[in-house]
Design a protein around this motif. Structure first.
Motif, PDB file in Angstrom:
ATOM      1  N   LEU A  41       0.830  -1.203   0.000  1.00 54.63           N
ATOM      2  CA  LEU A  41       0.000   0.000   0.000  1.00 54.63           C
ATOM      3  C   LEU A  41       0.865   1.254   0.000  1.00 54.63           C
ATOM      4  O   LEU A  41       0.636   2.180  -0.786  1.00 54.63           O
ATOM      5  CB  LEU A  41      -0.927   0.008   1.213  1.00 54.63           C
ATOM      6  CG  LEU A  41      -1.761   1.281   1.382  1.00 54.63           C
ATOM      7  CD1 LEU A  41      -2.789   1.407   0.270  1.00 54.63           C
ATOM      8  CD2 LEU A  41      -2.449   1.319   2.729  1.00 54.63           C
ATOM      9  N   LEU A  42       1.869   1.302   0.880  1.00 54.52           N
ATOM     10  CA  LEU A  42       2.727   2.489   0.950  1.00 54.52           C
ATOM     11  C   LEU A  42       3.538   2.667  -0.328  1.00 54.52           C
ATOM     12  O   LEU A  42       3.785   3.803  -0.761  1.00 54.52           O
ATOM     13  CB  LEU A  42       3.659   2.395   2.163  1.00 54.52           C
ATOM     14  CG  LEU A  42       2.989   2.521   3.535  1.00 54.52           C
ATOM     15  CD1 LEU A  42       4.034   2.472   4.642  1.00 54.52           C
ATOM     16  CD2 LEU A  42       2.163   3.795   3.643  1.00 54.52           C
ATOM     17  N   GLN A  43       3.948   1.570  -0.943  1.00 54.43           N
ATOM     18  CA  GLN A  43       4.667   1.666  -2.216  1.00 54.43           C
ATOM     19  C   GLN A  43       3.774   2.240  -3.312  1.00 54.43           C
ATOM     20  O   GLN A  43       4.236   2.985  -4.165  1.00 54.43           O
ATOM     21  CB  GLN A  43       5.186   0.288  -2.620  1.00 54.43           C
ATOM     22  CG  GLN A  43       6.349  -0.201  -1.758  1.00 54.43           C
ATOM     23  CD  GLN A  43       6.685  -1.667  -2.002  1.00 54.43           C
ATOM     24  OE1 GLN A  43       5.834  -2.450  -2.430  1.00 54.43           O
ATOM     25  NE2 GLN A  43       7.925  -2.040  -1.744  1.00 54.43           N
ATOM     26  N   LYS A  44       2.484   1.901  -3.281  1.00 54.77           N
ATOM     27  CA  LYS A  44       1.541   2.446  -4.255  1.00 54.77           C
ATOM     28  C   LYS A  44       1.262   3.921  -3.980  1.00 54.77           C
ATOM     29  O   LYS A  44       1.101   4.724  -4.904  1.00 54.77           O
ATOM     30  CB  LYS A  44       0.237   1.638  -4.226  1.00 54.77           C
ATOM     31  CG  LYS A  44       0.360   0.224  -4.816  1.00 54.77           C
ATOM     32  CD  LYS A  44      -0.968  -0.505  -4.755  1.00 54.77           C
ATOM     33  CE  LYS A  44      -0.861  -1.889  -5.356  1.00 54.77           C
ATOM     34  NZ  LYS A  44      -0.601  -1.873  -6.813  1.00 54.77           N
ATOM     35  N   GLU A  45       1.188   4.289  -2.709  1.00 58.79           N
ATOM     36  CA  GLU A  45       0.927   5.680  -2.345  1.00 58.79           C
ATOM     37  C   GLU A  45       2.143   6.570  -2.606  1.00 58.79           C
ATOM     38  O   GLU A  45       1.998   7.740  -2.966  1.00 58.79           O
ATOM     39  CB  GLU A  45       0.540   5.773  -0.864  1.00 58.79           C
ATOM     40  CG  GLU A  45      -0.801   5.148  -0.511  1.00 58.79           C
ATOM     41  CD  GLU A  45      -1.981   6.038  -0.866  1.00 58.79           C
ATOM     42  OE1 GLU A  45      -1.768   7.197  -1.275  1.00 58.79           O
ATOM     43  OE2 GLU A  45      -3.118   5.568  -0.745  1.00 58.79           O
ATOM     44  N   PHE A  46       3.342   6.007  -2.426  1.00 53.40           N
ATOM     45  CA  PHE A  46       4.581   6.785  -2.566  1.00 53.40           C
ATOM     46  C   PHE A  46       5.568   6.034  -3.467  1.00 53.40           C
ATOM     47  O   PHE A  46       6.596   5.533  -3.011  1.00 53.40           O
ATOM     48  CB  PHE A  46       5.213   7.036  -1.191  1.00 53.40           C
ATOM     49  CG  PHE A  46       4.335   7.781  -0.230  1.00 53.40           C
ATOM     50  CD1 PHE A  46       4.223   9.168  -0.286  1.00 53.40           C
ATOM     51  CD2 PHE A  46       3.611   7.095   0.744  1.00 53.40           C
ATOM     52  CE1 PHE A  46       3.410   9.858   0.603  1.00 53.40           C
ATOM     53  CE2 PHE A  46       2.791   7.778   1.641  1.00 53.40           C
ATOM     54  CZ  PHE A  46       2.697   9.163   1.561  1.00 53.40           C
ATOM     55  N   PRO A  47       5.254   5.952  -4.768  1.00 51.11           N
ATOM     56  CA  PRO A  47       6.081   5.152  -5.678  1.00 51.11           C
ATOM     57  C   PRO A  47       7.511   5.654  -5.849  1.00 51.11           C
ATOM     58  O   PRO A  47       8.383   4.895  -6.295  1.00 51.11           O
ATOM     59  CB  PRO A  47       5.304   5.233  -7.003  1.00 51.11           C
ATOM     60  CG  PRO A  47       4.486   6.476  -6.901  1.00 51.11           C
ATOM     61  CD  PRO A  47       4.119   6.593  -5.458  1.00 51.11           C
ATOM     62  N   LEU A  48       7.779   6.900  -5.502  1.00 50.37           N
ATOM     63  CA  LEU A  48       9.120   7.453  -5.677  1.00 50.37           C
ATOM     64  C   LEU A  48      10.010   7.275  -4.452  1.00 50.37           C
ATOM     65  O   LEU A  48      11.217   7.549  -4.513  1.00 50.37           O
ATOM     66  CB  LEU A  48       9.022   8.947  -6.029  1.00 50.37           C
ATOM     67  CG  LEU A  48       8.260   9.286  -7.318  1.00 50.37           C
ATOM     68  CD1 LEU A  48       8.274  10.784  -7.567  1.00 50.37           C
ATOM     69  CD2 LEU A  48       8.835   8.539  -8.519  1.00 50.37           C
ATOM     70  N   LEU A  49       9.440   6.818  -3.343  1.00 48.80           N
ATOM     71  CA  LEU A  49      10.229   6.652  -2.129  1.00 48.80           C
ATOM     72  C   LEU A  49      10.878   5.268  -2.079  1.00 48.80           C
ATOM     73  O   LEU A  49      10.293   4.276  -2.499  1.00 48.80           O
ATOM     74  CB  LEU A  49       9.355   6.851  -0.887  1.00 48.80           C
ATOM     75  CG  LEU A  49       8.771   8.251  -0.678  1.00 48.80           C
ATOM     76  CD1 LEU A  49       8.010   8.308   0.646  1.00 48.80           C
ATOM     77  CD2 LEU A  49       9.854   9.322  -0.716  1.00 48.80           C
TER      78      LEU A  49
END
Length: 346
Positions: A41-49
């Protein structure tokens, strides 16, 4: 800054979203760490991090809420092993990435003596029936490994966590964040009569999904059903008035919530904070055997904010009870980490 939420449902990950945004606003570079659905979920929300995978705690849930405590007891050895491994991996990440501070949402091993470490929880008291004293003292001992403990609630009345997040006597370094939500309330036309947002561990998530879909067969209103899974396969509509989605990212879910008249959800604390910020009317179905959710649902019922039902007894007719409740009064969520001394620039 390392940000690491527990993978137990999606609530720990979703309430870290405003924390991550606040870090970015304060000119920090967040690095994400978790496992399973929370990390996805966090990877989808913040793909550049940048992100790292941490060991899974492998906590097993039961089909019967009555057996939950026994299941959790059996999980203790695997959790301890995962925390030890997690602690070592975190040390490696800190060295590799030049981490200057860590924020853990209920991950026990995400701290290091070389940097400031924060622990986020609303459960200073961990309800577990007759063993509440033991589970609470154990959790408070874990919290002491961290420099600060951030509680997502207001310190004084009125508050939402009540005895969970407020202790009469303690020696913990507590800081109260205020209400923590990734959403904002917006005025818009209502599109859905009913929005169902599922979450939480399996198999209870699936059991509730099956029950609700059965109940909705004869429902005539317009429904958006968000399953709370991160599967890639598309779910077809079961009828013309019911739209089913596996998940929605923050912006889309925020819009759907604002466009919905009534919300059905688990009485998880992150969900409660979200609905408080949005000022919505809700009906809660606590996860069977999860004392915390039962306590929160009962509290909201006593305050005449929202009704609830246990999972086995729920029927759509129970939604008629909502007219006797006020719904949530809109509150605000505004996180400014510059106000927290731990992260002031040196």
């Amino acid at each position: 800054m390392l940000v690491a939420p527990l993978n137990w449902g999606l609530g720990h990950a979703t309430r870290c979203i405003p924390i991550i945004n606040a870090l970015i606003k304060a000119n920090y570079e967040p690095i994400l760490a978790s496992d399973g659905a929370a990390l996805i979920l966090l990877q989808k929300e913040f793909p550049l991090l940048k992100s790292y995978t941490l060991p899974s705690y492998n906590i097993k849930y039961s089909k019967s809420g009555k057996n939950l405590k026994f299941k959790l007891l059996l999980s203790i050895p695997s959790v301890i092993a995962a925390v030890k491994k997690e602690h070592k991996i975190v040390a490696q990440i800190i060295k590799k990435e030049g981490i200057v501070g860590s924020i853990s949402d209920n991950r026990f091993g995400v701290y290091n003596s070389n940097i400031p470490a924060v622990y986020i929880t609303h459960q200073l008291t961990v309800l577990s029936g007759k063993t509440t004293g033991i589970t609470s003292k154990t959790h408070q001992k874990i919290i002491k490994n961290f420099d600060e403990c951030w509680v997502p609630d207001v310190e004084n009345e009125p508050n939402f966590s009540r005895n969970l997040g407020h202790l009469k006597i303690n020696d913990l370094n507590l800081k109260y964040l205020g209400i923590l939500s990734r959403f904002k309330s917006e005025k818009c036309a209502l599109k859905y009569d009913l929005l169902i947002v599922l979450s939480g561990p399996e198999p209870q998530r699936t059991l509730l999904e099956e029950k609700l879909l059965l109940e909705l067969k004869n429902y005539k209103g317009k429904v958006l059903f968000v399953r709370g899974t991160l599967e890639k396969k598309t779910i077809l509509e079961v009828s013309k008035n019911i739209q089913i989605k596996n998940y929605l990212l923050t912006e889309t879910l925020e819009k759907a919530l604002n466009e919905s008249e009534i919300i059905i959800a688990r009485s998880g604390y992150s969900t409660i904070m979200d609905l408080a910020v949005l000022g919505k009317k809700a009906f809660f179905i606590p996860t069977p055997g999860q004392f915390e959710q039962e306590y929160l649902a009962q509290t909201l019922k006593e305050k005449l904010i929202a009704p609830y039902s246990n999972q086995n007894d729920f029927s759509l007719e129970k939604l008629n009870e909502i007219v006797n409740y006020t719904g949530f009064k809109k509150t605000t969520s505004n996180i400014d980490l510059n106000h927290f001394l731990l992260f002031e620039r040196k």
